[in-house]
Enzyme design. Sequence first.
Site, PDB file in Angstrom:
ATOM      1  N   HIS A 312     -31.785  21.154  14.463  1.00  0.00           N
ATOM      2  CA  HIS A 312     -32.993  20.899  13.678  1.00  0.00           C
ATOM      3  C   HIS A 312     -34.094  21.857  14.099  1.00  0.00           C
ATOM      4  CE1 HIS A 312     -36.351  18.782  11.820  1.00  0.00           C
ATOM      5  NE2 HIS A 312     -35.432  18.236  11.047  1.00  0.00           N
ATOM      6  N   ASP A 369     -28.657  13.686   9.063  1.00  0.00           N
ATOM      7  CA  ASP A 369     -27.571  13.770   8.088  1.00  0.00           C
ATOM      8  C   ASP A 369     -26.198  13.500   8.696  1.00  0.00           C
ATOM      9  OD1 ASP A 369     -29.174  14.352   5.869  1.00  0.00           O
ATOM     10  OD2 ASP A 369     -29.427  16.403   6.567  1.00  0.00           O
TER      11      ASP A 369
HETATM   12  N1  CMC Z   1     -23.928  24.857  14.471  1.00  0.00           N
HETATM   13  C1  CMC Z   1     -23.801  25.901  15.325  1.00  0.00           C
HETATM   14  N2  CMC Z   1     -24.844  26.605  15.799  1.00  0.00           N
HETATM   15  C2  CMC Z   1     -26.065  26.254  15.398  1.00  0.00           C
HETATM   16  C3  CMC Z   1     -26.275  25.177  14.529  1.00  0.00           C
HETATM   17  C4  CMC Z   1     -25.144  24.466  14.058  1.00  0.00           C
HETATM   18  N3  CMC Z   1     -25.286  23.439  13.215  1.00  0.00           N
HETATM   19  N4  CMC Z   1     -27.595  25.035  14.291  1.00  0.00           N
HETATM   20  C5  CMC Z   1     -28.206  25.998  14.987  1.00  0.00           C
HETATM   21  N5  CMC Z   1     -27.285  26.747  15.672  1.00  0.00           N
HETATM   22  C6  CMC Z   1     -27.533  27.850  16.595  1.00  0.00           C
HETATM   23  C7  CMC Z   1     -27.873  29.131  15.851  1.00  0.00           C
HETATM   24  O1  CMC Z   1     -26.713  29.886  15.578  1.00  0.00           O
HETATM   25  C8  CMC Z   1     -28.817  29.810  16.814  1.00  0.00           C
HETATM   26  O2  CMC Z   1     -28.015  30.361  17.840  1.00  0.00           O
HETATM   27  P1  CMC Z   1     -28.503  31.750  18.583  1.00  0.00           P
HETATM   28  O3  CMC Z   1     -29.765  31.389  19.313  1.00  0.00           O
HETATM   29  O4  CMC Z   1     -27.371  32.109  19.475  1.00  0.00           O
HETATM   30  O5  CMC Z   1     -28.728  32.757  17.484  1.00  0.00           O
HETATM   31  C9  CMC Z   1     -29.586  28.652  17.448  1.00  0.00           C
HETATM   32  O6  CMC Z   1     -28.710  27.515  17.347  1.00  0.00           O
HETATM   33  C10 CMC Z   1     -30.908  28.335  16.730  1.00  0.00           C
HETATM   34  O7  CMC Z   1     -30.608  28.120  15.342  1.00  0.00           O
HETATM   35  P2  CMC Z   1     -31.534  28.587  14.155  1.00  0.00           P
HETATM   36  O8  CMC Z   1     -30.687  28.833  12.967  1.00  0.00           O
HETATM   37  O9  CMC Z   1     -32.431  29.696  14.619  1.00  0.00           O
HETATM   38  O10 CMC Z   1     -32.417  27.286  13.959  1.00  0.00           O
HETATM   39  P3  CMC Z   1     -33.296  26.949  12.685  1.00  0.00           P
HETATM   40  O11 CMC Z   1     -34.422  26.127  13.193  1.00  0.00           O
HETATM   41  O12 CMC Z   1     -33.643  28.179  11.933  1.00  0.00           O
HETATM   42  O13 CMC Z   1     -32.310  26.080  11.760  1.00  0.00           O
HETATM   43  C11 CMC Z   1     -31.089  24.227  10.916  1.00  0.00           C
HETATM   44  C12 CMC Z   1     -32.295  24.687  11.748  1.00  0.00           C
HETATM   45  C13 CMC Z   1     -31.194  22.744  10.706  1.00  0.00           C
HETATM   46  C14 CMC Z   1     -31.124  24.931   9.552  1.00  0.00           C
HETATM   47  C15 CMC Z   1     -29.790  24.589  11.675  1.00  0.00           C
HETATM   48  O14 CMC Z   1     -29.737  23.884  12.890  1.00  0.00           O
HETATM   49  C16 CMC Z   1     -28.532  24.279  10.845  1.00  0.00           C
HETATM   50  O15 CMC Z   1     -28.087  25.135  10.081  1.00  0.00           O
HETATM   51  N6  CMC Z   1     -27.945  23.045  10.989  1.00  0.00           N
HETATM   52  C17 CMC Z   1     -26.831  22.641  10.140  1.00  0.00           C
HETATM   53  C18 CMC Z   1     -27.330  22.150   8.782  1.00  0.00           C
HETATM   54  C19 CMC Z   1     -27.979  20.796   8.881  1.00  0.00           C
HETATM   55  O16 CMC Z   1     -27.445  19.866   9.478  1.00  0.00           O
HETATM   56  N7  CMC Z   1     -29.135  20.634   8.224  1.00  0.00           N
HETATM   57  C20 CMC Z   1     -29.860  19.366   8.176  1.00  0.00           C
HETATM   58  C21 CMC Z   1     -31.160  19.423   8.910  1.00  0.00           C
HETATM   59  S1  CMC Z   1     -31.875  17.784   9.203  1.00  0.00           S
HETATM   60  C22 CMC Z   1     -32.261  17.153   7.641  1.00  0.00           C
HETATM   61  C23 CMC Z   1     -33.379  17.828   6.973  1.00  0.00           C
HETATM   62  O17 CMC Z   1     -34.453  17.992   7.527  1.00  0.00           O
HETATM   63  O18 CMC Z   1     -33.199  18.154   5.800  1.00  0.00           O
END
Ligand code: CMC
Length: 429
Positions: A312, A369
């Site tokens: 998140h 989720d």
């Molecule tokens: N699986 C594997 N690695 C992950 C995941 C995941 N689900 N989420 C984040 N990471 C890693 C990412 O690869 C990055 O690694 P590195 O530092 O080595 O590059 C690090 O963690 C930080 O991730 P980010 O993409 O920079 O984080 P963000 O804040 O931009 O994205 C997120 C947040 C929710 C989009 C992401 O965690 C994600 O894609 N999660 C899966 C989709 C999901 O469950 N979404 C629902 C969110 S909660 C409900 C809502 O608010 O709608």
Amino acid sequence: MLNIKNTGTATLTIGDKTIKLPILEGSEHEKAIDIRALRKETGFITYDPGFVNTGCCKSDITYIDGEKGILRYRGYGINDLADTCEFVEVAYLLVHGTLPNKKQQTEFSEHLNNHSMLHEDMRHFFNNFPDHAHPMATLSAMAVSLSSFYPELEDTSTQENIDYKVTRLLSKMRTAAAFSYKKSIGHPIVQPRHDLTYCENFLNMMFSTPVNNYQVDPIVAKALNKLLILHADHEQNCSASVVKMVGSSEANLYASISAGICALWGPLHGGANQHVIEMLERIIEEDNGDVKKVIERAKDKNDSFRLMGVGHRVYKSYDPRAKVAKQMCKDVLAKLGTNDPLVDLAQELEEAVLADEYFQSRSLYPNIDFYTGLTYRAMGIPTNMFTVMFAIGRIPGWIAQWLEMKEDPHGRIGRPRQIYTGPTQRSIS
Ligand code: CMC
């Protein structure tokens, strides 16, 4: 705004120019540097893809402490609200700032009942969507269509009008969601009833048929109520920001909400609840339930696969909504006497995530989720409706955020800047 303090200045030096920027502090001691004068004073802009460090407003509505796992609507903790309130009361709280008294709640519920039917011409729209249409596409189309059927509600100047608008959206979106499901399975639509509560009505419209006298299960209605409360607001998330961005151009509320529904649909946002179930199903069908393999894939930087329902932007500890949803999922399954192999798999996956250094070092935990989809599944809600459920729950939050933006004396059209990296001027010849 309840509480915003000016607590000093930050000094920024660029080359030989030094400027002072005000420091703002909110009621929970969140600090921000006010950079509104930055470009005018220095010619510089800030660069912040994904708005990770950018505050776009001051807000009285929802407070999150992502490090401590705290979520409050208008000061009330999410657990207290989920345990004691009706979704309709929480909707009122978000929009008005206070929980309703008995009279206000009765009036609000009456409005909801009065607005629950869809205009007959709107009902006919459903005939023209293909059966396989995703219900989120239908819901978004229905939301924007409301502006052509009820243009008189564009005026937000009176409180009464706001209640009409809010209840109309809450009520009609619930009806449209259930109709879109009925359409997708080729069943006749079921009209809303005045004798049922908000959640009972939705379940009845979803599951009642001309040949079966559906009785709403109180366990399911209670679970739905709680889930909608968990979804109701989450401050400046992607869809709320979209709703406000659209509204900042003075487009109407329905158009703004319609855009918010589209933003929520994406798998990185609310669409994740559908994708969690699809991921779990794939782990069973294609990977023989091999959790280790999936974890390795999620960690592999050459693989675009991510664990759905994990991570998140704001929570760097366990998502407080996920805690409630996980317990609720267990309770609902136990009360309904259902077993679901996907729930066992989800727990195994969660344990593997929590024990793994990759996820620990990045503070990645299950989010809302991860378990809500499993609970909807236990309640009999089909997978492609999960994000629709999220949208119905989020409508009060979107409205509250949109109304707050409208009243903000510092509000301006949303219009970020960029750093241009394309070709410099060149001629065609
Ligand atoms: N699986 C594997 N690695 C992950 C995941 C995941 N689900 N989420 C984040 N990471 C890693 C990412 O690869 C990055 O690694 P590195 O530092 O080595 O590059 C690090 O963690 C930080 O991730 P980010 O993409 O920079 O984080 P963000 O804040 O931009 O994205 C997120 C947040 C929710 C989009 C992401 O965690 C994600 O894609 N999660 C899966 C989709 C999901 O469950 N979404 C629902 C969110 S909660 C409900 C809502 O608010 O709608």
